[in-house]
Motif scaffolding. Structure first.
Motif, short mmCIF file in Angstrom:
data_model
loop_
_atom_site.label_atom_id
_atom_site.label_comp_id
_atom_site.label_asym_id
_atom_site.label_seq_id
_atom_site.Cartn_x
_atom_site.Cartn_y
_atom_site.Cartn_z
N UNK A 10 0.81 -1.21 0.00
CA UNK A 10 0.00 0.00 0.00
C UNK A 10 0.85 1.27 0.00
N UNK A 11 2.17 1.12 -0.07
CA UNK A 11 3.04 2.29 -0.14
C UNK A 11 3.10 2.81 -1.58
N UNK A 12 3.25 4.11 -1.69
CA UNK A 12 3.44 4.71 -3.00
C UNK A 12 4.91 4.62 -3.37
N UNK A 13 5.20 4.26 -4.63
CA UNK A 13 6.58 4.15 -5.11
C UNK A 13 6.73 4.94 -6.40
N UNK A 14 7.75 5.77 -6.44
CA UNK A 14 8.03 6.54 -7.65
C UNK A 14 9.50 6.41 -7.99
N UNK A 15 9.79 6.22 -9.28
CA UNK A 15 11.16 6.16 -9.78
C UNK A 15 11.38 7.37 -10.69
N UNK A 16 12.34 8.20 -10.33
CA UNK A 16 12.63 9.39 -11.11
C UNK A 16 13.78 9.11 -12.07
N UNK A 17 13.92 9.92 -13.11
CA UNK A 17 14.89 9.62 -14.17
C UNK A 17 16.33 9.85 -13.74
N UNK A 18 16.55 10.52 -12.61
CA UNK A 18 17.92 10.83 -12.17
C UNK A 18 18.49 9.77 -11.23
N UNK A 19 17.91 8.57 -11.22
CA UNK A 19 18.41 7.49 -10.39
C UNK A 19 17.88 7.50 -8.97
N UNK A 20 17.01 8.45 -8.65
CA UNK A 20 16.44 8.56 -7.31
C UNK A 20 15.04 7.97 -7.32
N UNK A 21 14.73 7.18 -6.28
CA UNK A 21 13.41 6.58 -6.13
C UNK A 21 12.95 6.78 -4.69
N UNK A 22 11.64 6.68 -4.47
CA UNK A 22 11.12 6.85 -3.11
C UNK A 22 9.97 5.89 -2.88
N UNK A 23 9.85 5.42 -1.64
CA UNK A 23 8.72 4.61 -1.22
C UNK A 23 8.24 5.15 0.12
N UNK A 24 6.93 5.43 0.21
CA UNK A 24 6.40 6.00 1.44
C UNK A 24 4.89 5.79 1.48
N UNK A 25 4.29 5.89 2.66
CA UNK A 25 2.83 5.74 2.74
C UNK A 25 2.13 6.97 2.17
N UNK A 26 0.94 6.76 1.61
CA UNK A 26 0.15 7.88 1.11
C UNK A 26 -0.46 8.67 2.26
N UNK A 27 -0.55 8.03 3.43
CA UNK A 27 -1.13 8.66 4.61
C UNK A 27 -0.29 8.27 5.82
N UNK A 28 0.12 9.24 6.63
CA UNK A 28 0.82 8.93 7.87
C UNK A 28 -0.14 9.06 9.04
N UNK A 29 0.04 8.18 10.02
CA UNK A 29 -0.89 8.09 11.15
C UNK A 29 -0.06 7.83 12.40
N UNK A 30 -0.26 8.62 13.44
CA UNK A 30 0.51 8.46 14.67
C UNK A 30 0.25 7.13 15.36
N UNK A 31 -0.82 6.45 14.97
CA UNK A 31 -1.15 5.17 15.61
C UNK A 31 -0.51 3.98 14.90
#
Length: 242
Positions: free
Chosen positions: A183-204
């Motif tokens: 359920x994490x969002x993943x994006x790969x950018x053309x400069x060799x950088x990628x990211x994976x993170x939740x679409x929503x953060x929750x303190x619980x």
């Protein structure tokens, strides 16, 4: 050496100078919102007891702007520094407050940064991504995601905690970002950088934000900010080679 002072010395050693980069802001779907040039200038005093920081921006319409920050004074810095990267960001998720994660990875005179910004409701709002190089602008090669190059990355991981404790590097196994939570969002950018993170953060809920940087065809780095229900717990940097 005092752990806080050791952290400061890594800041002074690895992030002094003028770093030239192209900053790009992306939507949560990976569409480019805007792009501009920036020179980040970190100038330490001779004894490195202070570091003076300015950002010099040049926008697409030709407008220029300089932002001056308050001097950083030894040993106070909000970042956590390892040899191959540093990170800072929100330490807890608070209702009604924005949340962000800033991860920077380092190799020789180059840097790669990805910032994830969330709104007051905890929803992912946008990314800001920029490769940088010490001393001058460089053309960044277009690289595929790491999993398209090899599945045999071998590496080590090192951890730093909010009280500046640094672990010894230990062997770690590589997992592509695609194998991390579905359920994490993943994006790969053309400069060799990628990211994976939740679409929503929750303190619980426990969560993480991970940034990959494919430095070249044989070197991959990953920086990750880890959170549990109490808040930020650690920053890790993994270094993989084939």
């Amino acid at each position: 050496m005092d752990r806080k002072l050791q952290n400061w010395k890594k800041f002074c050693r690895y992030y002094s100078g003028d770093f030239y980069g192209i900053w790009t802001r992306y939507s949560t779907t990976g569409d480019v919102i805007e792009s501009w040039r920036c020179i980040r200038s970190f100038r330490p005093t001779a004894d490195c007891h202070e570091i003076h920081h300015q950002n010099h921006y040049t926008y697409a319409n030709g407008k220029t702007e300089t932002k001056t920050f308050k001097p950083y004074k030894q040993p106070i810095t909000t970042g956590l520094f390892l040899d191959n990267g540093f990170s800072w960001g929100s330490t807890t998720v608070k209702s009604g407050s924005t949340f962000f994660s800033d991860i920077c990875l380092r190799y020789e005179n180059s840097r790669a940064t990805a910032i994830a910004k969330y709104d007051e409701s905890g929803s992912l709002k946008r990314f800001t991504v920029f490769p940088e190089h010490l001393g001058h602008f460089v053309n960044v090669a277009t690289l595929p995601p790491a999993h398209q190059i090899s599945s045999d990355w071998q590496g080590t991981v090192q951890t730093i905690t909010p009280d500046w404790q640094i672990s010894a590097p230990i062997v770690t196994s590589w997992q592509p970002l695609e194998d991390l939570p579905e359920d994490y969002l993943r994006l790969h950018f053309t400069n060799g950088i990628s990211i994976s993170c939740p679409a929503q953060v929750d303190s619980r809920k426990a969560f993480f934000v991970a940034v990959d940087w494919l430095v070249n065809q044989t070197l991959l780095q990953r920086g990750t900010r880890h959170y549990d229900r109490s808040g930020f717990t650690s920053f890790t940097v993994e270094v993989f080679r084939i």
